[in-house]
Design an enzyme around this catalytic site. Structure first.
Site, PDB file in Angstrom:
ATOM      1  N   GLU A   1      -2.319 -10.563   0.617  1.00 28.94           N
ATOM      2  CA  GLU A   1      -3.015 -10.147   1.841  1.00 28.94           C
ATOM      3  C   GLU A   1      -4.403 -10.764   1.813  1.00 28.94           C
ATOM      4  O   GLU A   1      -5.029 -10.880   0.749  1.00 28.94           O
ATOM      5  CB  GLU A   1      -3.134  -8.626   1.933  1.00 28.94           C
ATOM      6  CG  GLU A   1      -3.954  -8.214   3.160  1.00 28.94           C
ATOM      7  CD  GLU A   1      -3.897  -6.731   3.496  1.00 28.94           C
ATOM      8  OE1 GLU A   1      -3.556  -5.931   2.621  1.00 28.94           O
ATOM      9  OE2 GLU A   1      -4.212  -6.398   4.654  1.00 28.94           O
TER      10      GLU A   1
ATOM     11  N   CYS B   1      -2.390  -4.316   5.878  1.00 28.88           N
ATOM     12  CA  CYS B   1      -2.969  -3.848   7.143  1.00 28.88           C
ATOM     13  C   CYS B   1      -3.442  -4.995   8.027  1.00 28.88           C
ATOM     14  O   CYS B   1      -3.640  -4.814   9.232  1.00 28.88           O
ATOM     15  CB  CYS B   1      -4.132  -2.911   6.881  1.00 28.88           C
ATOM     16  SG  CYS B   1      -3.615  -1.370   6.147  1.00 28.88           S
TER      17      CYS B   1
ATOM     18  N   ASN C   1       4.108  -3.032   8.983  1.00 28.18           N
ATOM     19  CA  ASN C   1       3.636  -2.922   7.603  1.00 28.18           C
ATOM     20  C   ASN C   1       3.751  -1.495   7.090  1.00 28.18           C
ATOM     21  O   ASN C   1       4.705  -1.156   6.412  1.00 28.18           O
ATOM     22  CB  ASN C   1       2.177  -3.407   7.516  1.00 28.18           C
ATOM     23  CG  ASN C   1       1.554  -3.109   6.170  1.00 28.18           C
ATOM     24  OD1 ASN C   1       2.171  -3.367   5.146  1.00 28.18           O
ATOM     25  ND2 ASN C   1       0.361  -2.540   6.159  1.00 28.18           N
ATOM     26  N   GLU C   2       2.789  -0.680   7.476  1.00 26.51           N
ATOM     27  CA  GLU C   2       2.712   0.663   6.883  1.00 26.51           C
ATOM     28  C   GLU C   2       2.626   1.668   8.020  1.00 26.51           C
ATOM     29  O   GLU C   2       1.701   2.455   8.098  1.00 26.51           O
ATOM     30  CB  GLU C   2       1.456   0.704   6.006  1.00 26.51           C
ATOM     31  CG  GLU C   2       1.406   1.818   5.016  1.00 26.51           C
ATOM     32  CD  GLU C   2       0.155   1.736   4.159  1.00 26.51           C
ATOM     33  OE1 GLU C   2      -0.949   1.856   4.720  1.00 26.51           O
ATOM     34  OE2 GLU C   2       0.277   1.559   2.944  1.00 26.51           O
TER      35      GLU C   2
HETATM   36  O1  AHR Z   1      -3.188  -3.270  -0.334  1.00 24.65           O
HETATM   37  C1  AHR Z   1      -4.222  -2.792   0.447  1.00 24.65           C
HETATM   38  C2  AHR Z   1      -3.725  -1.985   1.651  1.00 24.65           C
HETATM   39  O2  AHR Z   1      -3.054  -0.848   1.247  1.00 24.65           O
HETATM   40  C3  AHR Z   1      -2.731  -2.698   2.505  1.00 24.65           C
HETATM   41  O3  AHR Z   1      -3.339  -3.531   3.404  1.00 24.65           O
HETATM   42  C4  AHR Z   1      -2.030  -1.590   3.210  1.00 24.65           C
HETATM   43  O4  AHR Z   1      -0.721  -1.901   3.554  1.00 24.65           O
HETATM   44  C5  AHR Z   1      -2.155  -0.436   2.262  1.00 24.65           C
HETATM   45  O5  AHR Z   1      -2.665   0.677   2.878  1.00 24.65           O
END
Ligand code: AHR
Length: 662
Positions: A51, A247, A378-379
């Protein structure tokens, strides 16, 4: 308060390291049933999570040394400083805006004061510009003169003390935009240099894409990636590269979400946006954090291919980060998002006669990238996610059933959101569910059996983001301590033992700049010249380099060794290579003699024991001392089918044993 916290951490460490009191001389007998291999270990088992956080891309792996090269940051002069007094006509105007170039509208205009005859300005780089003595650096600039101007340019490295340490000259500018190139040799090594540009002559000049790259990049690719960082990643031999996040995929809001189409094609046309980590962490603000997308989707695919890993792109599913703006695209307006996924498949796998396949070929890769996985979101969490996932799944499974879909289970390892996601996704058809857990070290020890009771025939798991976290990101305990790595290793024996359920796993995040991070711990740290592996990195490397192809049972007293007497173990075999791998984590505070009984195969007389450990749980590697915690190899005797060995206190051990089946 701080004192209390430190005492409580120390107590929990002491408790961890002495969970079970075992007489130091007592030998633990462990049986490894290498002749009874079970589930397959997927080639994708151990991968990396990339990331653009902590200056991982710009200022990190993407080797560009000039910050804000195209003047597209919100404040167009960020990173630049004028050394010439701005009086009279000697001035620089950086926010010239050309609507005819929508993806890169800003450029800088410099007027040279005839009374002075020169104009000088600098770029500070990403927390300085790192250069190695005698290495060459490729400088380039896009420029045009206004009528009747005559201007020459000098580009040079300047040390923090103001000493010039490498220089090149450019001339021949004309009234139309052109790119001009030269090369600068570094006269000395240093981390914190600046790039100084001097214009001399008369008139005015427009400048854009002022760029500087080391000539020596990964695979020698022009304007490519930082070689030392990629090498560290390649050395992990990862089974996949997940990108671009995290994120960052979601964006703080949808306008600033990651859109892969704006990251491909000529770099000067890739539209720069703010990085969502720019202002995310109050105690680690980085207002100069933007995304140039010089590292874009094409480069990610190439990186994965270079290091033999499967590409795993994660796409925005019509939701921005739910911790931030939490914007959600109405279901009947999701088409462009789904289309992005379809077009990405065409970009990666399409014939060169298709629109996106042609672009791939034009960028230099007519061969297909052989994309097999796509992550949808993603999340994300709650029904907003499930509803949107369904729309993606319906289209992608019908048009591209060959692509495996990765869905998400939200930000936590358990609880209402996690259970809701799993229950709903079970009714759908994802190939993998992505689980995230950033938890305390003790959690990783306690959860080494997490997957023992998962449905063997159910949806496969992608442990897509995990790391053992100290209490507070600002405290020393939040670093990549040996304690965190040890506990992750114990947990990873559980992932490996359950390889029939867990098909992919990646520690997160991957990279961090020592002077520009927002989040820690992270797997690999770097400054402008050096890169180091954390203890957690070496744990990942041991598991990934000694992956094996089938799981082998490891028993102690007839039961799987899953933490009894603070020992955690897993084993795999690779029949083709003729290798048996046994991983044993000793989380106790004592040295542990073990007797390994191997299954009914024929073994070589000597095996290798790799040991990683430290007797100081809060030790961590630094740029100055990068190998404080580092694997050590030793030879161990194999007597028939037995190995006697010692496991150091608080250590991770891998036995690598050659065998023949007959
Ligand atoms: O790894 C850091 C962050 O942790 C990532 O961007 C996210 O997916 C998670 O909350």
């Amino acid at each position: 308060m701080r004192k209390k916290f430190i005492i409580s951490v120390l107590i929990s460490i002491i408790a961890l390291l002495s969970c079970f009191r075992v007489q130091s001389q007592q030998v633990t007998e462990i049986s490894v049933l290498s002749d009874k291999p079970g589930a397959d270990v997927q080639p994708t088992m151990w991968g990396v999570f990339f990331e653009d956080i902590n200056f991982a891309a710009d200022g990190g792996i993407y080797a560009e040394l000039v910050k804000n090269r195209s003047f597209e940051f919100s404040l167009p002069m960020t990173g630049w400083r004028l050394l010439t007094r701005q009086n009279g006509t000697g001035r620089m105007v950086a926010n010239f805006y050309s609507p005819s170039r929508p993806s890169n509208p800003h450029f800088m205009r410099v007027y040279i004061d005839p009374a002075v005859g020169t104009f000088t300005f600098t770029n500070e780089g990403f927390r300085g510009i790192g250069i190695h003595k005698d290495n060459k650096y490729n400088f380039s600039v896009s420029a045009r003169l206004s009528g009747n101007s005559e201007i020459k340019m000098t580009a040079e490295f300047v040390t923090p003390e103001g000493q010039a340490t490498g220089k090149a000259e450019l001339s021949g500018f004309s009234e139309s935009w052109n790119t001009f190139r030269t090369s600068i040799s570094a006269l000395q090594t240093g981390q914190k240099n600046q790039l100084k540009i001097t214009l001399s002559g008369k008139g005015s000049i427009d400048l854009d894409m002022i760029s500087l790259f080391p000539e020596d990049t990964w695979k020698g690719r022009k304007n490519g990636l930082r070689k030392d960082i990629v090498q560290m990643i390649a050395d992990l031999k990862p089974g996949f590269v997940r990108f671009p996040g995290g994120c960052i995929v979601e964006g703080r809001d949808l306008t600033n979400r990651y859109q892969w189409k704006t990251t491909v094609g000529p770099v000067e046309d890739r539209k720069m946006i703010i990085n969502r980590w720019n202002t995310e962490m109050e105690d680690h603000l980085t207002p100069d954090y933007f995304q140039s997308f010089g590292l874009g989707f094409y480069e990610y695919f190439l990186l994965a291919e270079d290091i033999g890993a499967e590409p795993l792109p994660i796409l925005n599913c019509g939701m921005s980060c739910q911790f931030n703006a939490a914007e959600v695209v109405p279901l009947n307006e999701l088409d462009p998002y789904v289309q992005d996924a379809l077009d990405l498949i065409e970009f990666a796998n399409g014939e060169t006669t298709t629109k996106w396949g042609r672009l791939r070929a034009e960028m230099g890769h007519p061969e297909k990238f052989n994309l097999k996985f796509i992550g949808v979101g993603n999340e994300q969490w709650e029904e907003q996610y499930i509803e949107r996932y369904k729309v993606f799944e319906k289209t992608l499974k019908s048009l591209n059933p060959e692509i495996k879909l990765v869905s998400g289970s939200g930000p936590s390892a358990s609880g209402r959101l996690f259970d809701y996601a799993w229950n709903e996704l079970k009714k759908l058809n994802p190939d993998l569910i992505d689980e995230h857990y950033y938890m305390a070290p003790e959690w990783f020890l306690k959860n080494s059996k997490r997957y023992d009771n998962y449905d063997r025939k159910g949806i496969k798991v992608f442990a897509g983001e995990y790391a053992a976290h100290g209490k507070d990101a600002m405290e020393p305990e939040s670093r990549n301590t040996w304690l965190s790595a040890l506990c992750e290793a114990a947990f990873m024996t559980g992932l490996e033992r359950n390889a029939d359920v867990v098909n992919m796993a990646s520690y997160a995040p991957l990279l961090a700049h020592v002077d520009a991070w927002q989040w820690r711990p992270d797997l690999i740290w770097f400054d402008n010249l050096n890169t180091i592996g954390t203890p957690n990195y070496y744990v990942q490397k041991l598991f990934s380099n000694y992956k094996g192809t089938k799981v082998v049972p490891v028993l102690c007293g007839g039961n799987p060794l899953t933490g009894q007497d603070s020992l955690y173990a897993s084993s795999t075999i690779d029949n083709e290579a003729g290798k048996l791998y046994i991983k044993i984590v000793n989380s106790s505070g004592r040295k542990r003699p073990v007797l390994l009984s191997l299954g009914a195969l024929t073994y070589g007389k000597e095996a290798v024991q790799e040991t990683l450990g430290s007797d100081k749980p809060l030790n961590f590697n630094t740029i100055a001392n990068p190998r404080l915690i580092y694997p050590a190899s030793s030879a161990v005797k194999v007597a028939g089918r037995k190995i006697n060995a010692d496991l150091d206190r608080a250590s991770v051990n891998v036995f690598i044993i050659d065998f023949r089946t007959r």
